[in-house]
Design an enzyme around this catalytic site. Structure first.
Site, PDB file in Angstrom:
ATOM      1  N   SER A 105       0.835  -1.209   0.000  1.00 37.50           N
ATOM      2  CA  SER A 105       0.000   0.000   0.000  1.00 37.50           C
ATOM      3  C   SER A 105       0.866   1.254   0.000  1.00 37.50           C
ATOM      4  O   SER A 105       1.842   1.360   0.746  1.00 37.50           O
ATOM      5  CB  SER A 105      -0.902   0.014   1.237  1.00 37.50           C
ATOM      6  OG  SER A 105      -1.533   1.281   1.336  1.00 37.50           O
ATOM      7  N   SER A 152      -0.439   4.138   0.812  1.00 39.42           N
ATOM      8  CA  SER A 152      -1.074   5.106   1.715  1.00 39.42           C
ATOM      9  C   SER A 152      -0.166   5.553   2.868  1.00 39.42           C
ATOM     10  O   SER A 152      -0.134   6.751   3.181  1.00 39.42           O
ATOM     11  CB  SER A 152      -2.392   4.553   2.246  1.00 39.42           C
ATOM     12  OG  SER A 152      -3.299   4.428   1.182  1.00 39.42           O
ATOM     13  N   THR A 165      -8.752  -1.116   2.768  1.00 41.01           N
ATOM     14  CA  THR A 165      -8.498  -1.499   1.392  1.00 41.01           C
ATOM     15  C   THR A 165      -8.792  -2.975   1.187  1.00 41.01           C
ATOM     16  O   THR A 165      -9.353  -3.647   2.068  1.00 41.01           O
ATOM     17  CB  THR A 165      -7.065  -1.062   0.966  1.00 41.01           C
ATOM     18  OG1 THR A 165      -6.922  -1.277  -0.439  1.00 41.01           O
ATOM     19  CG2 THR A 165      -5.974  -1.816   1.701  1.00 41.01           C
ATOM     20  N   LYS A 208     -13.165  -3.720   1.996  1.00 39.32           N
ATOM     21  CA  LYS A 208     -13.986  -2.519   1.785  1.00 39.32           C
ATOM     22  C   LYS A 208     -15.496  -2.748   1.920  1.00 39.32           C
ATOM     23  O   LYS A 208     -16.220  -1.838   2.305  1.00 39.32           O
ATOM     24  CB  LYS A 208     -13.708  -1.934   0.396  1.00 39.32           C
ATOM     25  CG  LYS A 208     -12.387  -1.200   0.281  1.00 39.32           C
ATOM     26  CD  LYS A 208     -12.274  -0.629  -1.145  1.00 39.32           C
ATOM     27  CE  LYS A 208     -11.124   0.323  -1.284  1.00 39.32           C
ATOM     28  NZ  LYS A 208     -11.205   1.071  -2.547  1.00 39.32           N
ATOM     29  N   ASN A 257     -14.064   3.070   2.263  1.00 38.41           N
ATOM     30  CA  ASN A 257     -12.597   3.088   2.243  1.00 38.41           C
ATOM     31  C   ASN A 257     -11.995   3.959   3.340  1.00 38.41           C
ATOM     32  O   ASN A 257     -10.779   4.028   3.477  1.00 38.41           O
ATOM     33  CB  ASN A 257     -12.062   3.532   0.863  1.00 38.41           C
ATOM     34  CG  ASN A 257     -12.231   5.026   0.639  1.00 38.41           C
ATOM     35  OD1 ASN A 257     -13.037   5.672   1.291  1.00 38.41           O
ATOM     36  ND2 ASN A 257     -11.463   5.570  -0.288  1.00 38.41           N
ATOM     37  N   ASP A 291     -13.516   7.525  -2.760  1.00 37.68           N
ATOM     38  CA  ASP A 291     -13.012   7.228  -4.108  1.00 37.68           C
ATOM     39  C   ASP A 291     -13.707   8.074  -5.183  1.00 37.68           C
ATOM     40  O   ASP A 291     -13.062   8.503  -6.143  1.00 37.68           O
ATOM     41  CB  ASP A 291     -13.187   5.744  -4.438  1.00 37.68           C
ATOM     42  CG  ASP A 291     -12.146   4.878  -3.739  1.00 37.68           C
ATOM     43  OD1 ASP A 291     -11.055   5.383  -3.418  1.00 37.68           O
ATOM     44  OD2 ASP A 291     -12.428   3.685  -3.508  1.00 37.68           O
ATOM     45  N   GLY A 347     -15.283  -1.565 -17.285  1.00 37.26           N
ATOM     46  CA  GLY A 347     -15.211  -2.276 -16.010  1.00 37.26           C
ATOM     47  C   GLY A 347     -16.484  -2.079 -15.219  1.00 37.26           C
ATOM     48  O   GLY A 347     -17.236  -1.123 -15.455  1.00 37.26           O
ATOM     49  N   GLY A 390     -16.446  -3.297 -11.603  1.00 40.28           N
ATOM     50  CA  GLY A 390     -16.097  -3.683 -10.234  1.00 40.28           C
ATOM     51  C   GLY A 390     -16.287  -2.518  -9.271  1.00 40.28           C
ATOM     52  O   GLY A 390     -17.022  -1.567  -9.564  1.00 40.28           O
ATOM     53  N   GLY A 391     -15.628  -2.610  -8.130  1.00 37.45           N
ATOM     54  CA  GLY A 391     -15.768  -1.586  -7.096  1.00 37.45           C
ATOM     55  C   GLY A 391     -15.319  -0.212  -7.578  1.00 37.45           C
ATOM     56  O   GLY A 391     -15.965   0.804  -7.288  1.00 37.45           O
ATOM     57  N   ILE A 400      -7.650   4.551 -14.300  1.00 36.84           N
ATOM     58  CA  ILE A 400      -7.381   4.521 -12.866  1.00 36.84           C
ATOM     59  C   ILE A 400      -6.151   3.686 -12.557  1.00 36.84           C
ATOM     60  O   ILE A 400      -5.650   3.697 -11.452  1.00 36.84           O
ATOM     61  CB  ILE A 400      -8.595   4.132 -12.013  1.00 36.84           C
ATOM     62  CG1 ILE A 400      -8.956   2.692 -12.222  1.00 36.84           C
ATOM     63  CG2 ILE A 400      -9.795   5.017 -12.259  1.00 36.84           C
ATOM     64  CD1 ILE A 400      -9.676   2.160 -10.999  1.00 36.84           C
TER      65      ILE A 400
HETATM   66  P1  ATR Z   1     -12.052  -3.302  -8.591  1.00 30.33           P
HETATM   67  O1  ATR Z   1     -12.866  -3.464  -7.349  1.00 30.33           O
HETATM   68  O2  ATR Z   1     -10.683  -2.766  -8.386  1.00 30.33           O
HETATM   69  O3  ATR Z   1     -12.789  -2.534  -9.643  1.00 30.33           O
HETATM   70  P2  ATR Z   1     -12.659  -5.967  -9.623  1.00 30.33           P
HETATM   71  O4  ATR Z   1     -13.984  -5.987  -8.941  1.00 30.33           O
HETATM   72  O5  ATR Z   1     -11.792  -7.169  -9.544  1.00 30.33           O
HETATM   73  O6  ATR Z   1     -11.754  -4.795  -9.101  1.00 30.33           O
HETATM   74  O7  ATR Z   1     -12.898  -5.553 -11.149  1.00 30.33           O
HETATM   75  C1  ATR Z   1     -11.923  -5.661 -12.112  1.00 30.33           C
HETATM   76  C2  ATR Z   1     -12.520  -5.238 -13.450  1.00 30.33           C
HETATM   77  O8  ATR Z   1     -11.568  -5.523 -14.495  1.00 30.33           O
HETATM   78  C3  ATR Z   1     -13.785  -6.000 -13.809  1.00 30.33           C
HETATM   79  O9  ATR Z   1     -14.644  -5.139 -14.517  1.00 30.33           O
HETATM   80  C4  ATR Z   1     -13.256  -7.115 -14.706  1.00 30.33           C
HETATM   81  O10 ATR Z   1     -14.214  -7.651 -15.606  1.00 30.33           O
HETATM   82  P3  ATR Z   1     -15.209  -8.848 -15.122  1.00 30.33           P
HETATM   83  O11 ATR Z   1     -16.252  -8.191 -14.260  1.00 30.33           O
HETATM   84  O12 ATR Z   1     -15.762  -9.398 -16.367  1.00 30.33           O
HETATM   85  O13 ATR Z   1     -14.336  -9.822 -14.363  1.00 30.33           O
HETATM   86  C5  ATR Z   1     -12.174  -6.366 -15.466  1.00 30.33           C
HETATM   87  N1  ATR Z   1     -11.179  -7.276 -16.060  1.00 30.33           N
HETATM   88  C6  ATR Z   1     -10.196  -7.927 -15.433  1.00 30.33           C
HETATM   89  N2  ATR Z   1      -9.479  -8.677 -16.313  1.00 30.33           N
HETATM   90  C7  ATR Z   1     -10.054  -8.481 -17.534  1.00 30.33           C
HETATM   91  C8  ATR Z   1      -9.791  -8.960 -18.864  1.00 30.33           C
HETATM   92  N3  ATR Z   1      -8.781  -9.810 -19.109  1.00 30.33           N
HETATM   93  N4  ATR Z   1     -10.598  -8.539 -19.869  1.00 30.33           N
HETATM   94  C9  ATR Z   1     -11.619  -7.689 -19.634  1.00 30.33           C
HETATM   95  N5  ATR Z   1     -11.912  -7.186 -18.402  1.00 30.33           N
HETATM   96  C10 ATR Z   1     -11.152  -7.578 -17.378  1.00 30.33           C
END
Ligand code: ATR
Length: 275
Positions: A14, A16, A61, A65, A86, A101, A127, A129-130, A216
């Site tokens: 980290s 931070s 983190t 979270k 966070n 964030d 994406g 995810g979080g 990011i």
């Molecule tokens: P965070 O919380 O940091 O956003 P996460 O929840 O693991 O992390 O999300 C990672 C993102 O990267 C997701 O949108 C993931 O797509 P999926 O939801 O389909 O898993 C995307 N990602 C990771 N590897 C990928 C790849 N090889 N191709 C396309 N998208 C990818």
């Protein structure tokens, strides 16, 4: 001595502690910000123990979270909508969970591209995810008219759209280049393009000439996405600033002083990045 820290598992990488310690020293404050390695099954005990140890609060983190929300007495609006906390702030009223964030993301864009307005515009978020949830909340609150969320697993983008309402549109991953048509902002929140991860494959040509591109991912700082956008003459904002700006509200709450995000801080944190 005022204490704060960051709880994660693992926590060694980290940035931070390096970031907050820079501010503590620059402002000559009597305080410390510590890396706190907390195993998932110890999260409740660690969170409840912060007050007894004299901590003013902590950052939270990966992977805590979402789980830490259970131990908060109050959760702020953005953290509730993002579904993750966070930043913990401890007061006599108990533990408040915040999510900075979204604020960090928008503050970084405003610092890097001050003339760029989001009101009424279309944004594309890669994406779901979080990090994408935080970016979506930031862009909804900044007045974007439409947020196109493209994700490899369409179902996750659909869930995000269901949670956030009709301004958010789920888009299949295969359509990510076409989705750039008419967009004023493109943000990568996936791990693609990060050191030791696959490249982000997207054709930037459909993006209008006045679009802004942000990533990011900050390791490397100039991702392939940003380099290609810049080569096309588009405005770019790198991801390190989001990390720096998201840290400021917690620091202000714990140590009582509003810190500044400047080039000296940026250079100091950059020097701590492992290649
Ligand atoms: P965070 O919380 O940091 O956003 P996460 O929840 O693991 O992390 O999300 C990672 C993102 O990267 C997701 O949108 C993931 O797509 P999926 O939801 O389909 O898993 C995307 N990602 C990771 N590897 C990928 C790849 N090889 N191709 C396309 N998208 C990818």
């Amino acid at each position: 001595m005022q204490l704060a820290g960051v709880m994660g598992w693992p926590i060694a990488h980290s940035l931070s502690p390096r970031l907050h310690s820079f501010w503590l020293e620059a402002l000559a404050l009597r305080g410390a910000y510590l890396p706190l390695a907390v195993e998932p099954d110890k999260l409740e005990a660690a969170t409840r123990g912060l007050a007894a140890l004299g901590f003013r609060g902590a950052n939270v983190t990966v992977p805590h979270k979402e789980a830490v929300m259970r131990y908060c007495d109050t959760i702020d609006d953005q953290a509730g909508r993002i579904g993750a906390v966070n930043t913990l702030i401890i007061s006599e009223a108990g533990i408040t969970g915040r999510n900075t964030d979204a604020l960090g993301f928008i503050a970084n864009l405003r610092a890097g591209a001050p003339e760029h307005s989001h009101t009424g515009s279309i944004a594309v978020v890669l994406g779901a995810g979080g990090a994408a949830r935080a970016v979506a909340v930031a862009l909804l609150d900044a007045g974007c008219a439409e947020i196109r969320v493209c994700n490899r697993s369409l179902e996750r983008a659909q869930t995000l759209a269901e949670n956030f309402g009709e301004r958010v549109r789920p888009i299949p991953w295969a359509s990510r280049s076409d989705a750039l048509e008419g967009a004023r902002l493109l943000v990568n929140t996936t791990s693609l393009g990060m050191t030791n991860q696959p490249a982000l494959d997207i054709d930037l040509h459909p993006l209008p000439a006045d679009a802004l591109v942000s990533d990011i991912v900050y390791n490397p700082l100039m991702t392939d996405l940003l380099a290609r956008a810049q080569a096309r003459g588009l405005r770019v904002v790198d991801g390190l600033g989001m990390l720096l700006h998201q840290a400021a509200p917690g620091f202000a709450a714990w140590f009582g002083v509003e810190p500044v995000v400047d080039d000296a801080l940026r250079a100091h944190v950059l020097a701590g990045l492992t290649p």
